[in-house]
Motif scaffolding. Structure first.
Motif, PDB file in Angstrom:
ATOM      1  N   ALA A 266       0.830  -1.206   0.000  1.00 56.82           N
ATOM      2  CA  ALA A 266       0.000   0.000   0.000  1.00 56.82           C
ATOM      3  C   ALA A 266       0.864   1.254   0.000  1.00 56.82           C
ATOM      4  O   ALA A 266       1.870   1.337   0.709  1.00 56.82           O
ATOM      5  CB  ALA A 266      -0.921  -0.005   1.214  1.00 56.82           C
ATOM      6  N   ARG A 305      -8.249   8.065  -5.733  1.00 55.29           N
ATOM      7  CA  ARG A 305      -8.684   6.913  -4.939  1.00 55.29           C
ATOM      8  C   ARG A 305      -7.573   6.447  -3.993  1.00 55.29           C
ATOM      9  O   ARG A 305      -7.239   5.263  -3.971  1.00 55.29           O
ATOM     10  CB  ARG A 305      -9.074   5.758  -5.858  1.00 55.29           C
ATOM     11  N   GLY A 307      -5.673   4.782  -1.164  1.00 58.62           N
ATOM     12  CA  GLY A 307      -6.055   3.696  -0.272  1.00 58.62           C
ATOM     13  C   GLY A 307      -6.831   2.594  -0.937  1.00 58.62           C
ATOM     14  O   GLY A 307      -7.017   1.523  -0.365  1.00 58.62           O
ATOM     15  N   SER A 308      -7.289   2.827  -2.166  1.00 60.48           N
ATOM     16  CA  SER A 308      -8.058   1.821  -2.888  1.00 60.48           C
ATOM     17  C   SER A 308      -7.194   1.149  -3.935  1.00 60.48           C
ATOM     18  O   SER A 308      -6.332   1.788  -4.557  1.00 60.48           O
ATOM     19  CB  SER A 308      -9.263   2.472  -3.574  1.00 60.48           C
ATOM     20  N   ALA A 372      -9.655  -7.845   2.935  1.00 62.10           N
ATOM     21  CA  ALA A 372     -10.053  -6.563   2.364  1.00 62.10           C
ATOM     22  C   ALA A 372     -11.459  -6.208   2.802  1.00 62.10           C
ATOM     23  O   ALA A 372     -12.221  -7.047   3.312  1.00 62.10           O
ATOM     24  CB  ALA A 372      -9.976  -6.613   0.837  1.00 62.10           C
ATOM     25  N   ASP A 375     -15.875  -1.215  -0.813  1.00 60.43           N
ATOM     26  CA  ASP A 375     -16.610   0.036  -0.706  1.00 60.43           C
ATOM     27  C   ASP A 375     -17.893  -0.024  -1.530  1.00 60.43           C
ATOM     28  O   ASP A 375     -18.136  -0.971  -2.279  1.00 60.43           O
ATOM     29  CB  ASP A 375     -15.725   1.199  -1.166  1.00 60.43           C
ATOM     30  N   SER A 379     -15.183  -1.240  -5.236  1.00 57.38           N
ATOM     31  CA  SER A 379     -13.722  -1.230  -5.181  1.00 57.38           C
ATOM     32  C   SER A 379     -13.228  -1.771  -3.844  1.00 57.38           C
ATOM     33  O   SER A 379     -13.951  -1.768  -2.847  1.00 57.38           O
ATOM     34  CB  SER A 379     -13.173   0.176  -5.416  1.00 57.38           C
ATOM     35  N   ARG A 381     -10.326  -2.203  -0.679  1.00 51.83           N
ATOM     36  CA  ARG A 381      -9.244  -1.669   0.146  1.00 51.83           C
ATOM     37  C   ARG A 381      -8.634  -2.837   0.918  1.00 51.83           C
ATOM     38  O   ARG A 381      -9.323  -3.502   1.689  1.00 51.83           O
ATOM     39  CB  ARG A 381      -9.746  -0.594   1.100  1.00 51.83           C
ATOM     40  N   GLU A 402      -5.067  -0.542   7.634  1.00 50.25           N
ATOM     41  CA  GLU A 402      -5.699   0.759   7.827  1.00 50.25           C
ATOM     42  C   GLU A 402      -5.078   1.505   9.007  1.00 50.25           C
ATOM     43  O   GLU A 402      -5.004   2.740   9.003  1.00 50.25           O
ATOM     44  CB  GLU A 402      -7.205   0.599   8.013  1.00 50.25           C
ATOM     45  N   ASN A 405      -1.792   2.994   7.719  1.00 54.04           N
ATOM     46  CA  ASN A 405      -2.029   4.221   6.947  1.00 54.04           C
ATOM     47  C   ASN A 405      -2.339   5.396   7.858  1.00 54.04           C
ATOM     48  O   ASN A 405      -1.905   6.531   7.602  1.00 54.04           O
ATOM     49  CB  ASN A 405      -3.167   4.003   5.953  1.00 54.04           C
TER      50      ASN A 405
END
Length: 492
Positions: A266, A305, A307-308, A372, A375, A379, A381, A402, A405
């Motif tokens: 990521a 986008r 993080g996606s 994952a 969304d 898509s 994440r 997450e 991040n």
């Protein structure tokens, strides 16, 4: 002729490859690879000493033209791992350059000098020049070895079919054409650097400029001189983000690129934001594995986008499942499940490992082991690996990604990794491993936990914070969480 390269003979004078001072047109590549293919045809599997050079491309293309599997070997592979790879794959010869010093493990293998064979066998053999050897799309094209984090590396058998399906799906997602000039500095022994970064441009009829080794100056030079695409990993983009504030030439070069792609891990939100603010360009993230090639990507023109990793590519069926195998239908951005996939891009088998191959599938669905959330627009994440990044704390299932991040969004954090440790009360407690931006003045652990709680939720805050001078990483920049020091001293 391999159906992977429909453009190989279309325009002999068109630039194909450049590695520093070494450059080949399509005609020169076809001649060199065709000549070598004639020499190695019928040899069985061949090992390729995969240095970041033009001859590695010649060797791999020659093997594919000859219809024999190529085994790209990382020149930095250790003695024990190399012995395992050679014993498992049993190549009949090794393709290398005249100045390459090969380890003792290759002593019993015939060695073919790529440059000498390509230069002395004359023009392109007729068998390869127009039509050539019929291509069996299910025939093995490459055997790429995994990193071996849970045991000895496994040989992933990738067919011509899988490679073509994945590259053609990316053509659609990225609007990839013969006019594109790809710049990258990735190693040539894995999917990202070799299949996407070398075979991808050759399949499209475009060109590739390889830097040999990553440098900010090299990226600025090649993108500024006509490069249209850049492939990299987060470590590279982090260095570019560090440099854009003081390098106007780099800013102009990145701003002029059509597509910036990051993969293998990521890309932190902070680096997304710094690059976009300086250049106006969005970095596109994609997701894939050695066994699956590419699965998802953010589409060109779809807007920011961070993080996606985007939507499934053409031909890829993807689902999220609970631990009991129940499919997750929700697209709520919160329900965590394992990614399972099926499609023409999947590998054929693990070499010599029918047990491991069978265990990797749930019926026709391949178990990626990646976790994952989906969304509302479908898509994905990625929140981490099932084995190392899914933390069960206080009744919640929490993805390490997450939290990482969120930590990286703190101005005093340079690098971050998150793991889980046994906890008598919570089941597992969240542990943050931090490389501070200022080693002499690290942030207070309480500030970091409060920062995460404010951005995400209180139950996702780290309960323990540990500081390190650097995180252990592999050649692709991925953090090796199992190599984190177990005896580190807690700071909170």
């Amino acid at each position: 002729m391999s159906a992977l390269f429909p453009a190989l003979w279309a325009d002999p004078d068109r630039p194909a490859l450049r590695f520093g001072a070494d450059a080949l047109t399509y005609g020169e590549l076809a001649g060199a690879a065709g000549a070598l293919a004639a020499r190695i045809g019928g040899a069985g599997r061949v090992a390729v000493w995969a240095t970041p050079t033009a001859r590695t491309t010649v060797a791999v293309v020659a093997a594919l033209l000859a219809g024999i599997p190529a085994i790209p070997v990382n020149p930095r592979t250790g003695e024990r791992e190399l012995a395992h790879i050679l014993g498992d794959s049993a190549p009949s010869m090794v393709l290398a350059g005249p100045e390459d010093v090969l380890p003792a493990a290759f002593a019993e293998l015939p060695r073919i000098d790529v440059e000498t064979q390509a230069a002395h066998l004359g023009p392109v053999p007729a068998a390869f020049a127009h039509g050539g050897v019929p291509d069996d799309s299910e025939a093995p094209a490459l055997i790429v070895y995994t990193s071996g984090t849970t045991g000895p590396p496994k040989g992933v058998v990738l067919s011509h079919r899988a490679i073509a399906a994945s590259l053609d799906a990316l053509e659609e997602a990225w609007a990839w054409t013969a006019d594109d000039v790809l710049v990258h500095a990735l190693p040539l022994f894995h999917v990202h650097g070799l299949i996407l970064g070398i075979l991808g441009p050759l399949r499209r009829g475009g060109s590739v400029r390889h830097l040999g080794g990553f440098s900010v100056e090299g990226v600025a030079r090649e993108l500024g001189a006509g490069g249209t695409m850049l492939f990299g990993v987060p470590t590279m983009y982090h260095r570019l983000a560090d440099a854009v504030g003081s390098d106007p030439a780099l800013v102009r070069a990145l701003a002029g690129a059509r597509l910036l792609v990051s993969g293998s891990a990521a890309l932190p939100l902070h680096d997304h934001e710094r690059l976009t603010a300086a250049t106006g360009r969005q970095v596109v993230e994609r997701y894939g594995m050695t066994e699956t090639l590419m699965l998802t990507s953010v589409r060109v023109g779809s807007g920011p986008r961070p993080g996606s990793v985007g939507l499934p590519l053409r031909g890829v069926d993807l689902r999220l499942v609970e631990e009991d195998g129940k499919e997750i239908g929700a697209s709520d951005g919160e329900s965590v499940g394992e990614i399972q996939v099926r499609g023409p891009n999947l590998f054929s088998a693990y070499l010599n490992r029918p047990d491991a191959t069978a265990a990797a599938f749930d019926g026709e669905w391949f178990r990626t082991g990646d976790m994952a959330v989906r969304d509302a627009d479908g898509s994905l994440r990625i929140v981490g690996r099932k084995a190392t990044d899914l933390i069960k704390s206080g009744g919640y299932k929490i993805g390490a990604g997450e939290i990482e991040n969120a930590l990286l969004d703190h101005p005093e954090v340079r690098e971050a990794a998150v793991t889980g440790e046994p906890d008598a009360d919570l089941g597992e407690r969240i542990v943050a491993w931090i490389v501070p931006a200022d080693p002499d003045g690290p942030p207070a652990a309480a500030d970091l936990t409060a920062h995460v709680a404010a951005l995400l939720a209180p139950h996702k805050r780290p309960r323990t914070v540990r500081f390190l001078p650097a995180l252990p990483r592999n050649d692709m920049g991925k953090v090796l969480k199992k190599a984190l020091p177990g005896a580190a001293t807690p700071d909170a």
